[in-house]
Motif scaffolding. Structure first.
Motif, short mmCIF file in Angstrom:
data_model
loop_
_atom_site.label_atom_id
_atom_site.label_comp_id
_atom_site.label_asym_id
_atom_site.label_seq_id
_atom_site.Cartn_x
_atom_site.Cartn_y
_atom_site.Cartn_z
N ASN A 195 6.68 -3.19 -3.24
CA ASN A 195 6.91 -4.37 -2.41
C ASN A 195 6.50 -4.18 -0.97
N ALA A 196 5.58 -3.31 -0.73
CA ALA A 196 5.18 -3.06 0.65
C ALA A 196 4.77 -4.36 1.31
N MET A 206 0.84 -1.19 0.00
CA MET A 206 0.00 0.00 0.00
C MET A 206 0.87 1.25 0.00
N THR A 207 0.48 2.22 -0.76
CA THR A 207 1.17 3.50 -0.76
C THR A 207 0.32 4.49 0.00
N SER A 208 0.90 5.08 1.04
CA SER A 208 0.12 6.07 1.77
C SER A 208 0.41 7.44 1.16
N THR A 209 -0.60 8.19 0.92
CA THR A 209 -0.37 9.48 0.26
C THR A 209 -1.48 10.47 0.57
N LEU A 210 -1.15 11.75 0.43
CA LEU A 210 -2.16 12.80 0.47
C LEU A 210 -2.63 13.05 -0.96
N ASN A 260 5.91 3.85 -3.15
CA ASN A 260 6.70 3.51 -4.31
C ASN A 260 6.98 4.79 -5.12
N TYR A 261 8.21 4.98 -5.53
CA TYR A 261 8.55 6.21 -6.25
C TYR A 261 7.71 6.38 -7.50
N GLU A 276 6.39 -1.76 6.20
CA GLU A 276 6.28 -1.46 4.77
C GLU A 276 7.68 -1.19 4.25
N TYR A 277 7.96 -1.71 3.07
CA TYR A 277 9.28 -1.53 2.46
C TYR A 277 9.12 -1.29 0.97
N TRP A 278 9.70 -0.22 0.50
CA TRP A 278 9.68 0.08 -0.92
C TRP A 278 11.13 0.14 -1.41
N GLU A 279 11.47 -0.76 -2.29
CA GLU A 279 12.88 -0.82 -2.73
C GLU A 279 13.27 0.40 -3.56
N ASP A 280 12.39 0.84 -4.44
CA ASP A 280 12.59 2.14 -5.09
C ASP A 280 11.46 3.03 -4.57
#
Ligand code: GUN
Ligand code: ZN
Length: 476
Positions: free
Chosen positions: A464-465, A1-5, A55-56, A36-40
């Motif tokens: 890869n979260a 999951m990507t957390s974002t505003l 994730n970028y 949570e882990y994002w490689e890029d």
């Protein structure tokens, strides 16, 4: 999951920090989805706070056109470490040879702490101390001052000057100590209340009621601590408990009516959320149940426990009771400012008890667990949206040996374990406080800063979260 505003049209300064991003949501010992882990990955920081983490490639299209991109690709970015028990006045007596705790206190600690009655001396040490914390990637700490109110003033002022989220308190001790370090139940309570009124919740600072340990406080002083705690329900509390067998015996003699050492504090209302108990080695099942029920936390100080020969913290029992355990250096009984060295010792102490303490767990303990125990999980210790952007950049190639071991790391756990076993201040490449690199001046670039807005084209990096095991060697 990507957390974002939501996408921002804001003209406020936004920074995007690109790298391998790791943070924790809950204890990975008990939850497979603990991190949570994002490689890029990317952290988006607006006005010093986390606006998004993810994730970028996912975040890039959402960014304002004038966002500043800071490129830390290949480095691991984690929340700044939080040390929950460290004595700043003991900075200059770290590594003093001694046969044990009580001798060490008498021979080195008390004579050094005497010098902190002098404000200029205290401020000079406080400045060095806070810089040394930052050099080691520790951006917040629960710090001990001395019995002198001016020593707490000095640490608060040094922290304020660096915009750090920090906690300290003046030590209270009115017996079994040298006259030159003795307060009274009345003066100790008055000075503490005065410091609390001036510093508690001032900006990023907070106050901790700080009785040194049961042997150096009279019943009247412990009662005064309890009263102060009741009057200030959101103040922190810190003390030592059950560190050493001789000390435990001494407490039993001094407080014959108490059921246990921990019970001495309980009788005075000092067990509650926001109370941190240093060491907590010699506890019985009732103590552990009571600690867990109260919401108080343990500051586990493994380098100190080994150095002073105090004993081994029992992780099996700690987990069985789901204690709020955190990691701490306990400088100067502890032998390093580095949370990596502290993890190294914690792992070995746990091993001696037949317990496998994972690196993922240790990174959690050094970040989010401490923030949770402080009641500050909405402020520090993770990359949750809205948190203050205190984070550190770790270099997997910091030394030739660490680089070789990192290149063989096939999982996130292996990479973190290499940092924990081999790492120290050399691994800390950059430290950010409220989104700004330490030492950065206005208008200056950091990392591999790129002037233009980030390229919005997604690249190949998968999101890869939550990946439990992750191949890191593929990405360097
Ligand atoms: N118990 C009471 N004071 C201290 C101290 O300064 N350090 C440690 N490790 N234990 C203590
Ligand atoms: Zn201590």
């Amino acid at each position: 999951m990507t957390s974002t505003l939501p996408p921002s049209n804001s003209t406020r300064a936004t920074r995007v920090i690109r790298g391998r991003i790791l943070h924790f949501l809950r204890d990975p010992q008990f939850h497979d989805d603990g991190y949570e882990y994002w490689e890029d990955g990317a952290l988006v920081v607006t006005d010093g706070r986390i606006a998004a983490a993810g994730n970028y490639a996912t975040l890039a299209p959402t960014l304002p056109a004038d966002a500043e991109l800071i490129d830390h690709r290949g480095k691991l970015i984690v929340p700044g470490f939080i040390d929950t028990h460290i004595h700043y006045p003991q900075t200059d007596i770290i590594a003093s040879p001694s046969p044990g705790l009580l001798h060490w206190l008498d021979t080195y600690t008390f004579p050094e702490e005497r010098r902190f009655s002098e404000p200029s001396y205290a401020r000079a040490v406080a400045d060095f101390f806070t810089d040394e914390l930052l050099r080691n990637g520790t951006t917040s700490a629960l710090v001990w001052s001395t019995v002198h109110a001016t020593s707490a003033d000095a640490l608060f002022a040094a922290s304020e000057a660096r915009n750090l989220r920090m906690i300290t308190g003046k030590v209270m001790m009115d017996r079994n100590c040298p006259d030159f370090l003795r307060d009274t139940a009345e003066t100790g309570a008055r000075d503490s209340a005065d410091l609390l009124s001036r510093w508690h919740n001032k900006g990023r600072l907070a106050y901790a009621i700080t009785p040194r340990f049961a042997p150096t406080s009279s019943e009247a002083q412990l009662a005064a601590c309890g009263e102060l705690a009741r009057a200030h329900p959101d103040a922190f509390i810190q003390t030592h408990v059950a560190e050493n067998r001789d000390e435990v015996k001494w407490v039993a003699e001094l407080f014959p009516d108490a059921r246990s050492y921990l019970d001495v504090y309980d009788r005075y209302g000092l067990l509650r959320p926001g109370a941190f108990y240093g060491h907590a080695i010699y506890l019985d099942p009732d103590d552990r149940r009571r600690l867990a029920d109260s919401g108080a936390a343990v500051a586990h100080c493994p380098t100190s426990n080994l150095f002073l020969g105090s004993g081994f913290y029992d992780f099996h029992q700690s987990d069985a009771h789901r204690l709020n355990v955190t990691l701490a250096t306990d400088v100067g009984g502890g032998t390093s400012f580095s949370m990596f060295r502290t993890m190294n010792a914690a792992h070995k102490v746990a091993r001696m008890g037949g317990y496998h303490l994972t690196a993922l767990r240790m990174f959690y303990l050094a970040t989010r667990a401490a923030a949770e125990a402080m009641g500050w999980a909405d402020r520090i210790g993770s990359f949750d949206v809205g948190c203050e952007a205190d984070f550190i950049v770790l270099d997997p190639d910091a030394t030739p040996l660490i680089a070789r071991r990192s290149s063989r790391s096939e999982t996130l756990e292996e990479q973190l374990f290499a940092f924990a076993m081999l790492g120290d201040d050399r691994v800390i490449e950059d430290v950010y406080v409220m989104g700004k690199a330490v030492g950065e001046r206005e208008g200056e670039s950091v990392g591999k800063a790129v002037d233009k807005a980030p390229d919005n084209a997604p690249d190949n990096a998968p999101d890869n979260a939550g990946a439990r095991e992750y191949g890191l060697s593929a990405m360097s």
